[in-house]
Design a protein around this motif. Structure first.
Motif, PDB file in Angstrom:
ATOM      1  N   PRO A 139     -14.615   7.638   4.277  1.00  0.00           N
ATOM      2  CA  PRO A 139     -13.616   8.709   4.214  1.00  0.00           C
ATOM      3  C   PRO A 139     -14.172  10.006   4.813  1.00  0.00           C
ATOM      4  O   PRO A 139     -15.373  10.266   4.746  1.00  0.00           O
ATOM      5  N   MET A 174      -4.769   2.768   2.215  1.00  0.00           N
ATOM      6  CA  MET A 174      -4.392   2.415   0.849  1.00  0.00           C
ATOM      7  C   MET A 174      -3.636   3.534   0.156  1.00  0.00           C
ATOM      8  O   MET A 174      -2.734   3.283  -0.659  1.00  0.00           O
ATOM      9  N   GLY A 175      -3.974   4.768   0.482  1.00  0.00           N
ATOM     10  CA  GLY A 175      -3.260   5.885  -0.122  1.00  0.00           C
ATOM     11  C   GLY A 175      -1.774   5.838   0.208  1.00  0.00           C
ATOM     12  O   GLY A 175      -0.919   6.092  -0.663  1.00  0.00           O
ATOM     13  N   GLU A 228      -9.404   3.951   2.695  1.00  0.00           N
ATOM     14  CA  GLU A 228      -8.848   4.812   1.649  1.00  0.00           C
ATOM     15  C   GLU A 228      -7.564   5.502   2.115  1.00  0.00           C
ATOM     16  O   GLU A 228      -6.643   5.717   1.320  1.00  0.00           O
ATOM     17  N   GLU A 229      -7.498   5.849   3.400  1.00  0.00           N
ATOM     18  CA  GLU A 229      -6.296   6.501   3.930  1.00  0.00           C
ATOM     19  C   GLU A 229      -5.125   5.521   3.985  1.00  0.00           C
ATOM     20  O   GLU A 229      -3.998   5.855   3.601  1.00  0.00           O
ATOM     21  N   ARG A 270     -13.611  -1.073  -1.610  1.00  0.00           N
ATOM     22  CA  ARG A 270     -13.170   0.308  -1.394  1.00  0.00           C
ATOM     23  C   ARG A 270     -11.653   0.434  -1.545  1.00  0.00           C
ATOM     24  O   ARG A 270     -11.154   1.401  -2.121  1.00  0.00           O
ATOM     25  N   ALA A 271     -10.921  -0.553  -1.035  1.00  0.00           N
ATOM     26  CA  ALA A 271      -9.466  -0.527  -1.158  1.00  0.00           C
ATOM     27  C   ALA A 271      -9.044  -0.649  -2.612  1.00  0.00           C
ATOM     28  O   ALA A 271      -8.159   0.073  -3.088  1.00  0.00           O
ATOM     29  N   HIS A 272      -9.675  -1.541  -3.326  1.00  0.00           N
ATOM     30  CA  HIS A 272      -9.342  -1.815  -4.732  1.00  0.00           C
ATOM     31  C   HIS A 272      -9.589  -0.587  -5.610  1.00  0.00           C
ATOM     32  O   HIS A 272      -8.940  -0.418  -6.648  1.00  0.00           O
ATOM     33  N   ALA A 273     -10.522   0.263  -5.196  1.00  0.00           N
ATOM     34  CA  ALA A 273     -10.819   1.477  -5.956  1.00  0.00           C
ATOM     35  C   ALA A 273      -9.700   2.509  -5.836  1.00  0.00           C
ATOM     36  O   ALA A 273      -9.543   3.366  -6.705  1.00  0.00           O
ATOM     37  N   VAL A 274      -8.908   2.425  -4.767  1.00  0.00           N
ATOM     38  CA  VAL A 274      -7.787   3.348  -4.564  1.00  0.00           C
ATOM     39  C   VAL A 274      -6.552   2.867  -5.318  1.00  0.00           C
ATOM     40  O   VAL A 274      -5.863   3.631  -5.985  1.00  0.00           O
ATOM     41  N   HIS A 275      -6.265   1.564  -5.181  1.00  0.00           N
ATOM     42  CA  HIS A 275      -5.139   0.938  -5.879  1.00  0.00           C
ATOM     43  C   HIS A 275      -5.461  -0.546  -6.009  1.00  0.00           C
ATOM     44  O   HIS A 275      -5.986  -1.149  -5.070  1.00  0.00           O
ATOM     45  N   LYS A 303      -0.142   2.884  -1.587  1.00  0.00           N
ATOM     46  CA  LYS A 303       0.062   3.258  -2.996  1.00  0.00           C
ATOM     47  C   LYS A 303       1.343   4.078  -3.144  1.00  0.00           C
ATOM     48  O   LYS A 303       2.125   3.876  -4.082  1.00  0.00           O
TER      49      LYS A 303
END
Length: 338
Positions: free
Chosen positions: A336, A137-138, A134-135, A164-169, A141
């Protein structure tokens, strides 16, 4: 010359149905080609309708990106789909870095080496087991919002990491090893990508050149890394695997094509969301690979080709142990931070 096009992922990226993996121009497979020869090949590929070019910062320790950048200067940028990667730290052995700070620095350095204002598809080359996805990918993004990259990809990521990555972007593409002799991704990774509308980019679709032809099977250059980094090309494993090559060669003869064309056609036949990126250093080999797009296979023929290379008969792992531990089979990121 126009080539077949395909949509990669669900975010709007359109690429040629076959890409060109540029790694071998600068690293790993024997003596690197000259910049001039590499540029000629890339220009020839573009003029043949292949517009999807794949590189990474670690290939040749930055030199491959520089070479690709030189070639792109003479091509219309808006007609090229450029992919590169970060995460494997160049010059640091097996070190992987997925921190937001490193992702940004790596992206900006790649933009400079490539001589472009944006990267069409930017992959995390390997997953960092110490950094929550998530970090990473943030930050990717944010790079999208800034216009430095257009689409985000992952390479050698597990199904859980992909989700999990796809949920961020939205992830546009997952790059993975997929060929006649590497099919373990079919159980979970491929279905996950298709469920989420993610494009699939097989690297080494010719089994790291194993199915390219007798020149590879019979003799590799002494400085070819496959002899030391690829268990399937070593000793008794290699001798056992030659039997598999001969079966595919016999089927290719039956279809009136080369082994590389048949092996590539098999990968292409796995779905319209599949865009292989075979690499080569020679124009003649590129043209041969391109011919795979004209080979149409029935379901029975696809099954027959797969049956010629049973997974249980492939001798050796696809990477040595220390590199295998960095693939989707072993690496997930921590959750996370609370």
């Amino acid at each position: 010359m126009e080539s077949r096009r395909t949509k990669l992922g669900a975010q709007g990226l359109e690429v040629s149905a076959l890409g060109l993996g540029c790694m071998g121009l600068s690293a790993f497979y024997g003596t690197p080609t000259s910049d001039d020869a590499g540029i000629v090949l890339i220009h020839h590929a573009f003029n043949s309708g292949v517009t999807f070019f794949d590189t990474a910062d670690i290939y040749g320790l930055f030199t491959n990106e520089i070479l690709v950048g030189k070639a792109l200067k003479d091509l219309p940028r808006e007609k090229v789909q450029l992919a590169t990667k970060f995460g494997n730290v160049p010059g640091k052995g097996t070190t992987v870095n997925g921190t937001p700070e490193y992702a940004r620095k790596a992206c900006e350095s790649s933009l400079e080496r490539l001589g472009v204002d944006y990267i069409d598809l930017y992959y995390q080359h390997r997953v960092d087991a110490q950094v929550p996805i998530e970090e990473t990918m943030g930050e990717l993004k944010r790079l999208v919002l800034e216009g430095k990259i257009k689409y985000i990809g992952l390479s050698e990521a597990s199904a859980d990491t992909i989700r999990r990555a796809h949920a961020v972007h939205p992830i546009t593409a997952v790059q993975l090893e997929w060929s006649l002799w590497t099919r373990d991704v079919e159980a979970e990774i491929i279905p996950t990508c298709r469920e989420l509308g993610i494009g699939i980019v097989p690297y080494s679709p010719l089994g790291r050149g194993f199915f390219s032809g007798k020149a590879i099977v019979e003799k590799l250059q002494s400085n070819d890394s496959r002899l030391v980094r690829q268990p399937r090309f070593q000793g008794e494993n290699f001798e056992k695997n030659k039997v598999l090559y001969e079966r595919v060669a016999a089927l290719a003869s039956k279809h009136g094509c080369t082994t590389s064309q048949l092996a590539l056609a098999w990968v292409l036949a796995q779905g319209k969301d599949v865009v292989p990126i075979p690499g080569t250093t020679k124009v003649a080999n590129f043209d041969e690979n391109l011919g795979s797009l004209n080979l149409k296979l029935s379901k029975a023929e696809i099954d027959e080709i797969a049956a010629a290379v049973p997974e249980e008969e492939v001798a050796g792992t696809r990477y040595p142990e220390e590199l295998l531990k960095r693939t989707w089979m072993f690496v997930d990121t921590p959750p996370p931070k609370a």
